[in-house]
Design a protein around this motif. Structure first.
Motif, mmCIF file in Angstrom:
data_model
loop_
_atom_site.group_PDB
_atom_site.id
_atom_site.type_symbol
_atom_site.label_atom_id
_atom_site.label_comp_id
_atom_site.label_asym_id
_atom_site.label_seq_id
_atom_site.Cartn_x
_atom_site.Cartn_y
_atom_site.Cartn_z
ATOM 1 N N GLN A 56 -5.827 5.610 -4.632
ATOM 2 C CA GLN A 56 -5.269 6.191 -3.729
ATOM 3 C C GLN A 56 -6.048 6.144 -2.353
ATOM 4 O O GLN A 56 -5.148 6.053 -1.260
ATOM 5 N N SER A 57 -7.296 6.411 -2.325
ATOM 6 C CA SER A 57 -7.791 6.461 -1.094
ATOM 7 C C SER A 57 -7.881 4.952 -0.321
ATOM 8 O O SER A 57 -7.676 4.916 0.844
ATOM 9 N N ILE A 58 -8.028 3.898 -1.087
ATOM 10 C CA ILE A 58 -7.902 2.713 -0.443
ATOM 11 C C ILE A 58 -6.495 2.057 0.029
ATOM 12 O O ILE A 58 -6.353 1.807 1.121
ATOM 13 N N ALA A 59 -5.673 2.690 -1.010
ATOM 14 C CA ALA A 59 -4.128 2.227 -0.590
ATOM 15 C C ALA A 59 -3.539 3.072 0.593
ATOM 16 O O ALA A 59 -2.999 2.713 1.478
ATOM 17 N N GLY A 60 -4.063 4.545 0.522
ATOM 18 C CA GLY A 60 -3.762 5.418 1.506
ATOM 19 C C GLY A 60 -4.270 5.033 2.947
ATOM 20 O O GLY A 60 -3.799 5.104 3.872
ATOM 21 N N ASN A 61 -5.653 4.357 2.890
ATOM 22 C CA ASN A 61 -6.343 4.193 4.047
ATOM 23 C C ASN A 61 -5.495 2.811 4.732
ATOM 24 O O ASN A 61 -5.199 2.736 5.995
ATOM 25 N N SER A 62 -5.095 1.958 3.753
ATOM 26 C CA SER A 62 -4.310 0.720 4.254
ATOM 27 C C SER A 62 -2.940 1.103 4.860
ATOM 28 O O SER A 62 -2.662 0.579 6.051
ATOM 29 N N SER A 95 0.856 -1.222 -0.171
ATOM 30 C CA SER A 95 -0.051 0.035 0.001
ATOM 31 C C SER A 95 0.884 1.407 0.027
ATOM 32 O O SER A 95 0.377 2.248 -0.603
ATOM 33 N N ASN A 96 1.818 1.163 0.419
ATOM 34 C CA ASN A 96 3.016 2.202 0.491
ATOM 35 C C ASN A 96 3.344 2.599 -0.854
ATOM 36 O O ASN A 96 3.203 4.022 -1.320
ATOM 37 N N PHE A 97 3.657 1.777 -1.668
ATOM 38 C CA PHE A 97 4.021 2.046 -3.175
ATOM 39 C C PHE A 97 2.820 2.462 -3.847
ATOM 40 O O PHE A 97 2.764 3.600 -4.584
ATOM 41 N N ALA A 98 1.588 2.083 -3.547
ATOM 42 C CA ALA A 98 0.602 2.109 -4.478
ATOM 43 C C ALA A 98 0.091 3.666 -4.015
ATOM 44 O O ALA A 98 -0.689 4.272 -5.002
ATOM 45 N N VAL A 99 -0.046 3.940 -2.816
ATOM 46 C CA VAL A 99 -0.461 5.198 -2.637
ATOM 47 C C VAL A 99 0.468 6.453 -3.248
ATOM 48 O O VAL A 99 -0.136 7.211 -3.764
ATOM 49 N N ASP A 100 1.650 6.144 -3.129
ATOM 50 C CA ASP A 100 2.790 7.347 -3.628
ATOM 51 C C ASP A 100 2.513 7.174 -5.141
ATOM 52 O O ASP A 100 2.474 8.457 -5.509
ATOM 53 N N VAL A 101 2.249 6.185 -5.650
ATOM 54 C CA VAL A 101 2.019 6.413 -7.130
ATOM 55 C C VAL A 101 0.858 6.803 -7.637
ATOM 56 O O VAL A 101 0.587 7.742 -8.560
ATOM 57 N N SER A 102 -0.250 6.342 -7.061
ATOM 58 C CA SER A 102 -1.777 6.660 -7.358
ATOM 59 C C SER A 102 -2.022 7.947 -7.158
ATOM 60 O O SER A 102 -2.841 8.849 -7.751
ATOM 61 N N GLU A 103 -1.453 8.685 -5.951
ATOM 62 C CA GLU A 103 -1.770 10.056 -5.585
ATOM 63 C C GLU A 103 -1.140 10.938 -6.631
ATOM 64 O O GLU A 103 -1.812 12.135 -6.939
ATOM 65 N N ASN A 104 -0.214 10.708 -7.331
ATOM 66 C CA ASN A 104 0.428 11.540 -8.321
ATOM 67 C C ASN A 104 -0.383 11.376 -9.792
ATOM 68 O O ASN A 104 -0.628 12.250 -10.475
#
Length: 224
Positions: free
Chosen positions: A146-152, A54-63
């Motif tokens: 982003q929201s799902i990965a960020g929440n995780s 989730s750490n990598f997913a949120v960093d990529v998806s938020e951009n």
């Protein structure tokens, strides 16, 4: 092969540097994550594990979501809004979706026009807005990721700090989520606005994003 490379040079170039940048982000992100894990006395993870984290997913998806929001807003804003002197704008007297004749649709289409531009009804309507719809869909999907990965990722940090995890609905209204989101949005909006205004007065010879070098500052909608 040479002709194909030349004809697709722009997309190939940006595709390549995108992959290289994404790989670089993954490598450095993995190193940073493990460094933080080591500092906290926690178990380190492999590169493959980091890629699905989730750490990598949120960093990529938020951009990604901020970039596609930028294009989505720009596509629709430039239909109706104009900027005197900017090559990024339509002519001052041409706001709006334009006529069928100007857009080469229906009876005004030609042999090279896409099939859905030649027909009437819902297919033409969908195709006439397909770019904006696709950008909007990618934005919504990347925002959701982003929201799902960020929440995780946020809950993982909460648990590590012996604090209570939060639900997805709680997370998307939290300062944590909107701070991450808005810091990307503001930079995208600034970049687009700067391009619109700076291209009025500054030039880049040979670029279609610039007016011809000798064009007057108040020439609008012309490109080099």
């Amino acid at each position: 092969m040479k002709k194909a490379l030349r004809n697709n040079g722009l997309s190939l170039f940006f595709g390549l540097i995108f992959l290289l940048a994404l790989l670089g982000q993954a490598i450095t992100g993995h190193a940073l994550y493990n460094q933080e894990q080591l500092t906290a006395g926690l178990e380190q993870i492999s590169f493959a594990q980091y890629l699905v984290s989730s750490n990598f997913a949120v960093d990529v998806s938020e951009n990604w979501q901020s970039e596609y929001l930028q294009f989505l807003l720009y596509i629709f804003a430039t239909i109706w809004l104009v900027q005197k002197g900017s090559p990024e704008s339509k002519e001052l007297n041409e706001p709006g979706p334009e006529s069928d004749k100007e857009q080469l649709v229906g009876e005004f289409s030609n042999a090279k026009s896409p099939k859905w531009a030649r027909v009437s009804g819902w297919r033409r309507t969908v195709y006439s807005n397909s770019l904006g719809l696709t950008m909007g869909l990618i934005f919504v999907l990347s925002w959701l990721v982003q929201s799902i990965a960020g929440n995780s990722n946020y809950n993982q940090e909460q648990i590590q700090n012996f604090q209570q995890p939060v639900s997805w609905t709680e997370y998307i209204v939290s300062p944590e989520f909107w701070n991450r989101t808005l810091q990307n949005w503001q930079s995208e909006f600034l970049a687009v606005g700067s391009m619109v205004v700076l291209s009025i007065y500054l030039r880049q010879r040979g670029s279609p994003e610039s007016k011809p070098v000798g064009s007057a500052h108040d020439d609008t909608g012309t490109t080099g």
